[in-house]
Design a protein around this motif. Sequence first.
Motif, short mmCIF file in Angstrom:
data_model
loop_
_atom_site.label_atom_id
_atom_site.label_comp_id
_atom_site.label_asym_id
_atom_site.label_seq_id
_atom_site.Cartn_x
_atom_site.Cartn_y
_atom_site.Cartn_z
N ALA A 183 13.98 -6.99 -22.62
CA ALA A 183 15.14 -6.69 -23.47
C ALA A 183 14.77 -5.66 -24.51
N GLY A 184 13.57 -5.81 -25.10
CA GLY A 184 13.11 -4.87 -26.11
C GLY A 184 13.02 -3.46 -25.56
N LYS A 185 12.53 -3.34 -24.30
CA LYS A 185 12.42 -2.01 -23.70
C LYS A 185 13.80 -1.37 -23.55
N ILE A 186 14.78 -2.19 -23.18
CA ILE A 186 16.13 -1.63 -23.01
C ILE A 186 16.71 -1.22 -24.35
N GLU A 187 16.45 -2.01 -25.40
CA GLU A 187 16.92 -1.61 -26.73
C GLU A 187 16.31 -0.28 -27.14
N GLU A 188 15.00 -0.13 -26.89
CA GLU A 188 14.35 1.13 -27.24
C GLU A 188 14.97 2.31 -26.52
N PHE A 197 24.49 10.12 -25.21
CA PHE A 197 25.55 9.30 -24.64
C PHE A 197 26.21 8.46 -25.74
N THR A 198 27.43 8.04 -25.44
CA THR A 198 28.11 7.06 -26.30
C THR A 198 27.96 5.71 -25.62
N VAL A 199 27.62 4.68 -26.38
CA VAL A 199 27.37 3.38 -25.77
C VAL A 199 28.28 2.34 -26.40
N ALA A 200 28.88 1.51 -25.54
CA ALA A 200 29.60 0.32 -26.02
C ALA A 200 28.89 -0.87 -25.41
N ILE A 201 28.36 -1.75 -26.24
CA ILE A 201 27.54 -2.84 -25.71
C ILE A 201 28.09 -4.20 -26.18
N VAL A 202 28.33 -5.06 -25.21
CA VAL A 202 28.71 -6.44 -25.52
C VAL A 202 27.43 -7.24 -25.62
N THR A 203 27.27 -8.00 -26.68
CA THR A 203 26.05 -8.79 -26.78
C THR A 203 26.32 -10.11 -27.49
N HIS A 204 25.58 -11.12 -27.08
CA HIS A 204 25.63 -12.41 -27.74
C HIS A 204 24.55 -12.50 -28.81
N ASN A 205 23.66 -11.52 -28.75
CA ASN A 205 22.49 -11.57 -29.59
C ASN A 205 22.77 -10.74 -30.85
N MET A 206 22.97 -11.44 -31.97
CA MET A 206 23.38 -10.72 -33.18
C MET A 206 22.25 -9.87 -33.75
N GLN A 207 21.00 -10.34 -33.55
CA GLN A 207 19.87 -9.51 -33.99
C GLN A 207 19.87 -8.20 -33.24
N GLN A 208 20.16 -8.31 -31.91
CA GLN A 208 20.20 -7.09 -31.11
C GLN A 208 21.26 -6.14 -31.65
N ALA A 209 22.44 -6.68 -31.94
CA ALA A 209 23.52 -5.83 -32.46
C ALA A 209 23.07 -5.16 -33.75
N SER A 210 22.44 -5.93 -34.62
CA SER A 210 22.06 -5.35 -35.91
C SER A 210 20.92 -4.34 -35.76
N ARG A 211 20.06 -4.53 -34.76
CA ARG A 211 18.94 -3.60 -34.57
C ARG A 211 19.39 -2.26 -34.04
N ILE A 212 20.30 -2.28 -33.04
CA ILE A 212 20.53 -1.03 -32.32
C ILE A 212 21.87 -0.36 -32.61
N SER A 213 22.86 -1.09 -33.13
CA SER A 213 24.18 -0.47 -33.13
C SER A 213 24.47 0.25 -34.44
N ASP A 214 25.32 1.27 -34.35
CA ASP A 214 25.79 1.96 -35.54
C ASP A 214 27.02 1.26 -36.09
N ARG A 215 27.88 0.80 -35.17
CA ARG A 215 29.09 0.12 -35.58
C ARG A 215 29.18 -1.21 -34.84
N THR A 216 29.82 -2.17 -35.44
CA THR A 216 29.97 -3.48 -34.82
C THR A 216 31.42 -3.92 -34.91
N ALA A 217 31.89 -4.54 -33.82
CA ALA A 217 33.24 -5.10 -33.82
C ALA A 217 33.12 -6.58 -33.52
#
Lengths: 251, 307
Positions: A183-188, A197-217
């Motif tokens: 998972a860490g490799k994919i985040e990197e 690219f523009t990325v829209a990512i659905v995640t259950h992992n809030m740490q992941q969202a906070s680590r990689i995303s610019d915006r959160t919904a």
Amino acid sequence: MANIITTRNVRLYYGDHEALHGIDLDFPKNQITALIGPSGSGKSTFLRCLNRMNDLVSGVTITGSLKLDGKDIYSPQTDVVALRKKVGMVFQQPNPFPFSVFDNVAFGLRLAGIKDHKLIQERVETSLKQAAVWEEVKDNLTDNALSFSGGQQQRICIARVLAVQPEIILMDEPTSALDPVSAGKIEELLLDIQDKFTVAIVTHNMQQASRISDRTAFFLDGKLVETGSTKQLFMAPKQEATSDYLNGKFG
Amino acid sequence: MDKIKRQLTSSSKATRQDRIGKLVAFLCTFLIGLLVVSIFYMVASRGLATFFKDHVSLWDFLSHQNWNPSQVGKDGTPEVGALPMIVGSFSVTVLSAILATPFAVSMALFMTEIAPKRGQKVLQPVIELLVGIPSVVYGFVGLTIVVPVVRALGGGTGFGILSGTLVLFVMVLPTITSMYVDSLRSVPGFYREAALALGATRWQSIYKVILRASVPGLLTAIIFGMARAFGEALAVQMVIGNASLLPHDLISPASTLTSVLTTGIGNTVMGTLPNNALWSLALILLLMSLAFNLLVRVIGSKGRLTK
């Protein structure tokens, strides 16, 4: 900042049941937008509206306005095949075809009618490098993609999407079936490719969202509760529901 | 003290039931195994007698064209050339499989990809019915319809490899179709989803992904169909003409291993050369079905590797 996708008042019905209750969400170009929320909150359903994958489900009707580069995604004139080339998708379960790694990554290129073998080779190599899996597969490009580990398979799937050079990549919980290292490799790699690219990512992992995303919904029960820059949403949520969810009071 | 000791050392009810279950399962398996081995032994001992007891050379048996086991040929050896039957069997088998495969693939795709609901409702029962029709009925229909049509169109008597192929085509079609349907159904749905998400049309996702992913299943289905065609006796015997001649075209009477066996086995005396020669034909049949089975296994294990 230009929005590549804009959606207004998106409602989705399964038969008579309304599953999405009017979503207004924009995706800025070359940013990572994370969609978070508990299971069944409609975030995956919303994501699948963006490349019309919900068309495959019978009994679904969608209303509202969804625009990619200003063009209506659901207009009768829209070429769904062309749309899906612009809007790539990575699924929760790694789903490489039972072909060689090379054929997997070249699949979309061949669909697009590219015959030039050299060009295909170049694109396959670039995509696998972008997906940070090149070093692991470069000596085994003719091996069946299914003979690799789950994390490698998922990165091959990402390379398969990147090869088509889409404008936006939808990711539906791409790491939830993987171990933390994979998972860490994919985040990197997501952080590496976000300038292209523009990325829209659905995640259950809030740490992941906070680590990689610019915006959160934040989605809840088919509604978009709150959206904003990731930092603002996590540090100072405006809605009580958001703060409760982030603090683990439910979900 | 003794009672407790006995209780602890004797086996429980569950253990005893377990033992009995194992014993029954083992006995049944052993019995079936014994059956297979004894069939092989039976056919092999008779079939090989042609070569060891009657001293017919194996090469002559496989390559000579004259089949008349009760007669002795000019060179002093019995006329037991099985080549016409071997060629006949392989011709009808391969031709009917080639003919049936495109139909089976289209039907299976229709049932799984194009119209799953209607396919399930209408075609599934039709196919099951086709499998269940006794072969003598197929033979009879072949005799009264196919043979006259072939006679009218191609000339000759109408009996021959073409008629045999057409009858077998209808017989192997449901076998190949239903097996291929199973293999198409086992192709995971997410392949289709992934292909569509990459911008494939429905047709592209079918022929570039689903067909390709199901190739091992298709080969297995075809081989099963061929095994059925190769072993089919009655229907073929009724329409092929039963002339032990090397076939030169598709519309002159010919014969297959099975058709010669069914016509000949009642008219020979056990233990004599004509009877043994028939057993040798049966041995070839048995070895061929063994070969078909092995082929299916090889493809199956390869298919698993690529999954």
